[in-house]
Write a protein that holds these residues in place. Structure first.
Motif, PDB file in Angstrom:
ATOM      1  N   PHE A   1       0.819  -1.217   0.000  1.00  0.00           N
ATOM      2  CA  PHE A   1       0.000   0.000   0.000  1.00  0.00           C
ATOM      3  C   PHE A   1       0.850   1.263   0.000  1.00  0.00           C
ATOM      4  O   PHE A   1       0.459   2.277  -0.583  1.00  0.00           O
ATOM      5  CB  PHE A   1      -0.984  -0.016   1.170  1.00  0.00           C
ATOM      6  N   ARG A   2       2.012   1.230   0.641  1.00  0.00           N
ATOM      7  CA  ARG A   2       2.910   2.377   0.610  1.00  0.00           C
ATOM      8  C   ARG A   2       3.373   2.641  -0.824  1.00  0.00           C
ATOM      9  O   ARG A   2       3.361   3.776  -1.304  1.00  0.00           O
ATOM     10  CB  ARG A   2       4.103   2.115   1.521  1.00  0.00           C
ATOM     11  N   LYS A   3       3.737   1.559  -1.535  1.00  0.00           N
ATOM     12  CA  LYS A   3       4.160   1.691  -2.935  1.00  0.00           C
ATOM     13  C   LYS A   3       2.972   2.151  -3.803  1.00  0.00           C
ATOM     14  O   LYS A   3       3.131   3.003  -4.676  1.00  0.00           O
ATOM     15  CB  LYS A   3       4.697   0.349  -3.442  1.00  0.00           C
ATOM     16  N   TYR A   4       1.787   1.622  -3.557  1.00  0.00           N
ATOM     17  CA  TYR A   4       0.588   2.000  -4.318  1.00  0.00           C
ATOM     18  C   TYR A   4       0.296   3.488  -4.155  1.00  0.00           C
ATOM     19  O   TYR A   4       0.031   4.198  -5.132  1.00  0.00           O
ATOM     20  CB  TYR A   4      -0.609   1.171  -3.855  1.00  0.00           C
ATOM     21  N   LEU A   5       0.341   3.978  -2.921  1.00  0.00           N
ATOM     22  CA  LEU A   5       0.076   5.395  -2.673  1.00  0.00           C
ATOM     23  C   LEU A   5       1.140   6.281  -3.303  1.00  0.00           C
ATOM     24  O   LEU A   5       0.829   7.347  -3.848  1.00  0.00           O
ATOM     25  CB  LEU A   5      -0.025   5.654  -1.171  1.00  0.00           C
ATOM     26  N   ALA A   6       2.387   5.844  -3.276  1.00  0.00           N
ATOM     27  CA  ALA A   6       3.469   6.635  -3.867  1.00  0.00           C
ATOM     28  C   ALA A   6       3.310   6.679  -5.397  1.00  0.00           C
ATOM     29  O   ALA A   6       3.490   7.738  -6.013  1.00  0.00           O
ATOM     30  CB  ALA A   6       4.820   6.039  -3.488  1.00  0.00           C
ATOM     31  N   ASP A   7       2.958   5.539  -5.993  1.00  0.00           N
ATOM     32  CA  ASP A   7       2.811   5.486  -7.454  1.00  0.00           C
ATOM     33  C   ASP A   7       1.601   6.284  -7.937  1.00  0.00           C
ATOM     34  O   ASP A   7       1.605   6.806  -9.054  1.00  0.00           O
ATOM     35  CB  ASP A   7       2.675   4.033  -7.936  1.00  0.00           C
TER      36      ASP A   7
ATOM     37  N   LEU B   1      -4.427  10.553  -6.952  1.00  0.00           N
ATOM     38  CA  LEU B   1      -5.213  10.614  -5.720  1.00  0.00           C
ATOM     39  C   LEU B   1      -5.336  12.059  -5.213  1.00  0.00           C
ATOM     40  O   LEU B   1      -6.388  12.455  -4.709  1.00  0.00           O
ATOM     41  CB  LEU B   1      -4.592   9.717  -4.650  1.00  0.00           C
ATOM     42  N   ASP B   2      -4.288  12.849  -5.366  1.00  0.00           N
ATOM     43  CA  ASP B   2      -4.345  14.253  -4.948  1.00  0.00           C
ATOM     44  C   ASP B   2      -5.347  15.033  -5.795  1.00  0.00           C
ATOM     45  O   ASP B   2      -6.079  15.880  -5.288  1.00  0.00           O
ATOM     46  CB  ASP B   2      -2.962  14.911  -5.042  1.00  0.00           C
TER      47      ASP B   2
END
Length: 114
Positions: free
Chosen positions: A91-97, A102-103
């Motif tokens: 999930f950390r990698k998903y949010l970073a990618d 998302l923003d």
């Protein structure tokens, strides 16, 4: 002479009756029925081809569904058996990618709220 007129009348009546019978036979015989049967035969052949094509597509879709089902359960077992650390890294990698996407979603929600 009366006998000859009687025979003549019988002859004329016979000719008229034979003409009527011939006309009835002529107009009651099928004219294009054989062509209709031939065209129906080609229609049946084309429908058979369409049916075979549809059956083949259904078989292909069934195979694809079975493959998708197998891949789903394989992926499901991998995800279900992950450790908490593996989930955190994923999930950390998903949010970073996906940060930019998302923003932009959260920004549009904030704009609509004001």
């Amino acid at each position: 002479m009366a006998k000859e007129i009687k025979l003549l009348n019988i002859g004329i009546i016979t000719v008229i009756v034979l003409l009527v019978i011939n006309l009835v036979i002529l107009y009651t015989q099928p004219t294009n029925d054989y062509n209709k049967i031939d065209s129906l035969s080609t229609k049946i052949d084309s429908l058979s081809l369409v049916r075979d094509s549809i059956v083949r597509q259904v078989d292909t879709i069934t195979v694809k569904l079975k493959e998708n089902d197998k891949n789903y359960y394989k992926t499901f077992y991998i995800i279900a058996n992950n450790t908490v650390t593996d989930d955190y890294v994923f999930f950390r990698k998903y949010l970073a990618d996906n940060k930019a996407r998302l923003d932009s979603i959260s920004d549009s929600i904030r704009v609509k709220g004001n």
